[in-house]
Design a protein around this motif. Structure first.
Motif, short mmCIF file in Angstrom:
data_model
loop_
_atom_site.label_atom_id
_atom_site.label_comp_id
_atom_site.label_asym_id
_atom_site.label_seq_id
_atom_site.Cartn_x
_atom_site.Cartn_y
_atom_site.Cartn_z
N PRO A 1 54.08 28.65 47.36
CA PRO A 1 55.15 29.42 46.69
C PRO A 1 54.62 30.50 45.76
O PRO A 1 55.15 31.61 45.74
N HIS A 2 53.56 30.21 45.00
CA HIS A 2 53.05 31.22 44.07
C HIS A 2 52.41 32.39 44.83
O HIS A 2 52.62 33.54 44.48
N ALA A 3 51.66 32.11 45.90
CA ALA A 3 51.04 33.18 46.68
C ALA A 3 52.09 33.94 47.48
O ALA A 3 51.96 35.14 47.71
N GLY A 4 53.13 33.25 47.92
CA GLY A 4 54.22 33.92 48.63
C GLY A 4 54.88 34.98 47.77
O GLY A 4 55.43 35.95 48.28
N ALA A 5 54.81 34.80 46.44
CA ALA A 5 55.40 35.78 45.53
C ALA A 5 54.74 37.14 45.67
O ALA A 5 55.38 38.17 45.50
N TRP A 6 53.46 37.16 46.00
CA TRP A 6 52.80 38.47 46.18
C TRP A 6 52.62 38.83 47.63
O TRP A 6 52.77 39.98 48.00
N THR A 7 52.38 37.86 48.52
CA THR A 7 52.15 38.21 49.93
C THR A 7 53.42 38.69 50.62
O THR A 7 53.35 39.56 51.49
N ALA A 8 54.56 38.14 50.26
CA ALA A 8 55.82 38.53 50.92
C ALA A 8 56.14 40.00 50.69
O ALA A 8 56.75 40.64 51.53
N GLY A 9 55.68 40.54 49.57
CA GLY A 9 55.92 41.95 49.27
C GLY A 9 54.81 42.87 49.74
O GLY A 9 54.81 44.06 49.43
N GLY A 10 53.82 42.30 50.45
CA GLY A 10 52.74 43.12 50.97
C GLY A 10 51.59 43.33 49.98
O GLY A 10 50.92 44.36 50.03
N TRP A 11 51.37 42.37 49.11
CA TRP A 11 50.28 42.44 48.14
C TRP A 11 49.28 41.33 48.42
O TRP A 11 49.61 40.32 49.04
N GLU A 12 48.05 41.52 47.95
CA GLU A 12 47.05 40.46 48.01
C GLU A 12 46.38 40.36 46.65
O GLU A 12 46.29 41.34 45.91
N ALA A 13 45.95 39.15 46.32
CA ALA A 13 45.21 38.92 45.08
C ALA A 13 43.73 39.01 45.41
O ALA A 13 43.26 38.45 46.40
N LEU A 14 43.01 39.76 44.59
CA LEU A 14 41.57 39.86 44.78
C LEU A 14 40.92 40.07 43.42
O LEU A 14 41.60 40.28 42.42
N ASP A 15 39.61 40.03 43.39
CA ASP A 15 38.86 40.23 42.14
C ASP A 15 39.39 39.36 41.01
O ASP A 15 39.75 39.86 39.94
N VAL A 16 39.45 38.06 41.25
CA VAL A 16 39.89 37.14 40.22
C VAL A 16 38.69 36.83 39.32
O VAL A 16 37.65 36.39 39.79
N ASP A 17 38.86 37.08 38.05
CA ASP A 17 37.82 36.81 37.06
C ASP A 17 38.38 35.80 36.06
O ASP A 17 39.03 36.17 35.09
N GLN A 18 38.12 34.51 36.34
CA GLN A 18 38.68 33.47 35.49
C GLN A 18 38.10 33.53 34.07
O GLN A 18 38.81 33.26 33.10
N ALA A 19 36.83 33.87 33.94
CA ALA A 19 36.20 33.92 32.62
C ALA A 19 36.90 34.95 31.72
O ALA A 19 37.15 34.70 30.54
N ALA A 20 37.24 36.11 32.29
CA ALA A 20 37.92 37.16 31.54
C ALA A 20 39.44 37.00 31.59
O ALA A 20 40.16 37.68 30.85
N GLY A 21 39.93 36.13 32.48
CA GLY A 21 41.38 35.94 32.62
C GLY A 21 42.06 37.14 33.23
O GLY A 21 43.13 37.54 32.78
#
Length: 143
Positions: free
Chosen positions: A52-72
């Motif tokens: 569900p959380h990833a569908g929030a961005w993929t359904a609109g044609g977006w992708e998550a990349l360059d995740v930097d957990q240390a910097a948030g």
């Protein structure tokens, strides 16, 4: 309605091809804290439309990349419509909830031939019924 709809709306209204957001910004948009797995693991950010959380961005044609957990921080990138359609139509790997028949169809290229052969058999059967009906009608008319 998904609790992640505010993120979908935020991305839909974003004019640029990328949005670099802090985890705090995401929490402000969503109205609740991100789960611990988003802050500590890479799997939560996988572009899997079934989540569900990833569908929030993929359904609109977006992708998550360059995740930097240390910097948030995370970058969302708008992907081309063709890429987005392919990503939705062909998930990276089948999950265990995929019906067995679909797994077999994907594994066997001969299923298309079987469908064509079945269609031809159906057409031949319907043709035979139509011809039989015409012949019966003619024999009834000649009596």
């Amino acid at each position: 309605m998904s609790k992640y709809n505010p993120l979908s709306a935020r991305l839909a209204g974003h004019a640029g091809p990328e949005w670099r957001a802090s985890f705090a910004e995401l929490e402000e948009v969503l109205g609740f804290p991100l789960p611990k797995s988003a802050r500590t693991g890479k799997a939560w950010w996988k572009n899997d439309a079934k989540a569900p959380h990833a569908g929030a961005w993929t359904a609109g044609g977006w992708e998550a990349l360059d995740v930097d957990q240390a910097a948030g921080l995370v970058t969302f990138r708008k992907i081309a419509p063709v890429e987005a359609a392919v990503a939705r139509a062909h998930p990276a790997e089948p999950t265990d909830d995929t019906p067995a028949i679909l797994k077999r169809l994907d594994a066997s290229p001969s299923w298309g031939l079987a469908i064509v052969a079945g269609g031809l058999a159906l057409a031949a059967g319907l043709g035979a019924l139509a011809i039989g009906g015409l012949l019966r009608r003619r024999s009834d008319d000649s009596d």
